[in-house]
Design an enzyme around this catalytic site. Structure first.
Site, short mmCIF file in Angstrom:
data_model
loop_
_atom_site.label_atom_id
_atom_site.label_comp_id
_atom_site.label_asym_id
_atom_site.label_seq_id
_atom_site.Cartn_x
_atom_site.Cartn_y
_atom_site.Cartn_z
N MET A 128 -8.99 1.04 8.11
CA MET A 128 -8.87 2.19 9.01
C MET A 128 -10.17 2.96 9.16
SD MET A 128 -5.02 3.52 8.51
CE MET A 128 -5.05 3.82 6.76
N LYS A 129 -11.05 2.86 8.15
CA LYS A 129 -12.36 3.50 8.26
C LYS A 129 -13.11 2.99 9.50
CE LYS A 129 -16.60 4.32 5.70
NZ LYS A 129 -17.47 3.89 4.59
N TYR A 132 -12.35 14.76 0.13
CA TYR A 132 -13.40 14.03 -0.58
C TYR A 132 -14.67 14.87 -0.66
CZ TYR A 132 -10.70 9.70 0.19
OH TYR A 132 -9.73 8.73 0.20
N ASN A 149 -5.03 1.19 -7.59
CA ASN A 149 -3.84 0.78 -8.32
C ASN A 149 -4.21 0.49 -9.78
OD1 ASN A 149 -2.22 0.96 -5.97
ND2 ASN A 149 -3.07 -1.00 -5.29
N HIS A 199 -15.93 4.15 -7.12
CA HIS A 199 -14.94 5.14 -6.68
C HIS A 199 -13.55 4.84 -7.27
CE1 HIS A 199 -13.20 8.13 -3.89
NE2 HIS A 199 -12.15 7.32 -3.93
N GLU A 200 -13.10 3.61 -7.09
CA GLU A 200 -11.75 3.28 -7.58
C GLU A 200 -11.69 3.34 -9.10
OE1 GLU A 200 -9.91 3.62 -5.24
OE2 GLU A 200 -11.28 3.14 -3.60
N GLY A 208 -10.70 0.89 2.10
CA GLY A 208 -11.83 0.27 1.42
C GLY A 208 -11.39 -0.18 0.05
N GLY A 209 -10.68 0.71 -0.61
CA GLY A 209 -10.18 0.39 -1.93
C GLY A 209 -8.98 1.25 -2.25
N MET A 210 -8.15 0.78 -3.16
CA MET A 210 -6.99 1.56 -3.61
C MET A 210 -6.91 1.41 -5.12
SD MET A 210 -4.45 3.53 -2.94
CE MET A 210 -3.51 4.20 -4.32
N GLN A 235 0.90 -1.17 0.00
CA GLN A 235 0.00 0.00 0.00
C GLN A 235 0.93 1.21 0.00
OE1 GLN A 235 -3.23 0.96 -0.39
NE2 GLN A 235 -2.36 2.99 -0.17
#
Ligand code: BES
Ligand code: ZN
Length: 612
Positions: A562-563, A392, A281, A304-305, A277-279, A128
């Site tokens: 982390m959310k 955001y 990449n 979103h991603e 939640g998402g990344m 990450q």
């Protein structure tokens, strides 16, 4: 000589890296990667050349043509935020070869032992890198102002496989004899090993560098989408069902924002410790397994991603001070995709949850209003410490405000032109504002652009979204304050987001008896939807309902997103003002810590040490 980014030692007078050729030898027993990086620069350079690094052991820097060593020095005392600069003395070099090793504590990497995975039998490692962790995997100009192409050869145990943010070109045996030069040294060791090769042909910022290695399998879910996860048939099946609508969303995205430029849009479902939640990449989005609930709610995170494929990955913030250009645009684009595939009501609910989140952040930053600005000054600040909803949701509000001013058709045209103009570039807030003013003449007479981008707090012309469902939920929450609980008919059609919004609108001062009564009726503490469960548990902690603390502990030990960690730990240490909860938080963290990604470990530590 001047840094170009508060989070990097990269110097404005130095040539930028254009390409890196990597070889990686993954040593699972020691949780380290033995590596080499052949770095190509945009122009030859003489003098002291600077790269970023964090917790890397560099054994040599070589001239790749002659394999003669080049003098280099590591900054003796690491900076807490930036890490260690590496200074290499070049004489008319346009390439350098660095031989190095990562540390087991590399902040970008989580090494999972077999018991920490779903299958319990094989190890796993994943990256990450956003925002400034790429430097803990390889030395680089770790700023989004520098865009690089790369290729990579990953030497891994034969019983595992690798995925990467790149095109997969080969899985092959290590080549003993054919290897040439120092670059290939790491590929020699062949016993029980295999080499996976990838290439990233488009220039991307270093924070988008990504790989994952484990016992992986996949299902095909669309013409350009496979979903990967650990090779467990049930997991793959539910993931494939959850993300079945992906191709439709890509098409909607193309209609709104222009061609999808990355060829493939594959998804990787990670183990539960994945900290986000998402990344986004490129070519291989990373996702938390917590979005898989069997009811297609994962689609929002995918939207979103996916939206980042245009806003973020094509057009990138030049530094983290302009992070809203990534996340604000993406939140706007995400909601347009959700509106197209799930309808207006769903999109408005998302806006409503976002609005509540924004209002909450104003409270969190009331003593440090800098981080309620869109354009921030993060000099000396760790981006992980100030991560928030502001870029955001205030970013979304700003773009929505412009849309309201000029109308949707004109705004859509503006967006497409913005993307076509700046694609594959890294830009800052002023470049966006100049482009806006040039393409929407007179906009500054209607919208206070300076207040929106440089001012603190929520501007007066921001807007709370409105819809029948949204207003109904908010008024039901207000009635709860007066003692009336919604009845079964009123909540019959509620999904997770309706409940989340309802709970978010209840006052922090809700009595323990009311919290328990609500749960006795609607079993929110047992929800499979972590957004609902965690919002409920936060309320339960604020009301000091200790009968829920077992559930809090269980949640903190089973997910590393982390959310969920942030609000639960924060509620425990700040929400009640009592020592008991702080001691409980510390104990749970000491037991759960090893299961968290290093970034999450740091974030929770910051919450605990600030307040305990
Ligand atoms: N790029 C972010 C995740 C991120 C941000 C990682 C900053 C590291 C530093 C990603 O696109 C994101 O915003 N994820 C959200 C998804 C949500 C908004 C649907 C998340 O993880 O919650
Ligand atoms: Zn994002």
């Amino acid at each position: 000589m001047a840094p170009i980014d508060p989070h990097s030692y990269t110097d404005s007078t130095h040539p930028k890296t254009t390409h890196i050729s990597f070889t990686f030898y993954f040593d699972f027993p020691s949780s380290t990667i033995l590596s080499s990086a052949l770095i190509s620069l945009s122009a030859p350079f003489s003098g002291d050349f600077i790269l970023d690094s964090r917790s890397l052991s560099i054994s040599a820097v070589l001239d790749p043509a002659t394999l003669t060593p080049l003098p280099f020095a590591l900054q003796p005392t690491p900076d807490a935020v930036l890490g260690q600069s590496v200074t290499i003395t070049l004489s008319n070099h346009s390439q350098l070869l660095v031989i190095f090793k990562t540390s087991p504590s590399s902040s970008a990497l989580q090494w999972l032992s077999p018991p920490q995975t779903f299958n319990k039998s094989f190890p796993y490692v994943y990256t990450q890198c956003q925002s400034i962790h790429a430097r803990s995997i390889f030395p680089c100009q770790d700023t989004p102002a520098a865009r690089i192409k790369y290729d990579a050869k990953l030497n891994i145990p034969r019983y595992l496989s690798a995925v990467m943010a790149g095109k997969h070109v080969n899985r092959r045996d290590p080549l003993f004899r054919e290897s040439q030069g120092a670059c290939d040294d790491l590929l020699w060791c062949g016993e029980g090993r295999v080499v996976e090769e990838f290439v990233m042909e488009q220039p991307v910022p270093p924070y988008l560098f990504a790989f994952a290695i484990g016992e992986l399998g996949f299902r095909e879910v669309g013409p350009r989408t496979k979903v990967y996860s650990e090779a467990i048939p049930d997991l793959l099946d539910v993931a494939a069902r959850e993300f079945a609508g992906t191709e439709e969303m890509i098409k909607v995205g193309e209609g709104l924002f222009g061609p999808y430029e990355w060829e493939r849009f594959d998804l990787l479902v990670l183990p539960p410790s994945f900290p986000y939640g998402g990344m986004e990449n490129p070519r291989m989005v990373f996702l938390t397994p917590t979005v898989i609930r069997g009811d297609a709610t994962g689609a929002q995170v995918v939207a979103h991603e996916l939206a980042h494929s245009w806003t973020g990955n094509l057009i990138t913030n030049k530094t983290n001070d302009h992070f809203w250009l990534n996340e604000g645009f993406t939140t706007y684009a995400e909601r347009r995709i959700v509106e197209a595939v799930q309808g207006k009501e769903r999109a408005i609910l998302n806006c409503g949850i976002g609005w509540r989140g924004l209002v909450k952040e104003m409270e969190r930053f009331k003593d440090n209003m800098e981080f309620t600005k869109l354009k921030t000054n993060q000099q000396g600040v760790d981006p992980d410490d100030v991560y928030s909803n502001v870029p955001y949701e205030k970013g979304f509000q700003f773009l929505w405000r412009i849309e309201r001013q000029i109308g949707r058709p004109a705004f859509d045209e503006f967006l497409r032109k913005y993307i076509a103009t700046f694609k594959f570039q890294s830009i800052d807030t002023d470049m966006f504002l100049d482009f806006l003013k040039a393409n929407v003449p007179g906009i500054e007479n209607h919208i206070d652009l300076k207040e929106w981008t440089e001012g603190v707090g929520i501007p007066p012309d921001a807007m709370e979204p409105a819809s029948d469902i949204y207003s109904k939920i908010v008024s039901l929450a207000n009635e709860f304050k007066l003692g009336r609980m919604p009845n079964e008919d009123e909540v019959a059609n509620w999904r997770g987001q309706e409940w989340e919004l309802y709970l978010e609108n209840l006052p922090k001062s809700t009595e323990a008896s009311q919290v328990t009564a609500l749960d006795a009726r609607y079993r929110l503490s047992e929800s499979k939807d972590y957004d609902v469960k965690v919002t409920f548990l936060e309320l339960a902690i604020s009301a000091r309902c200790s009968n829920y603390y077992n559930e809090v502990e269980k949640t903190l030990k089973e997910v590393g997103r982390m959310k969920y960690l942030r609000p639960l730990y924060r509620a425990l240490v700040e929400g009640t003002g009592k020592d008991e909860e702080k001691i409980f938080a510390k104990r749970v963290f000491s037991e759960a810590r090893a299961c968290y990604h290093p970034i999450a470990q740091g974030v929770v530590e910051a919450i605990l040490t600030k307040h305990v």
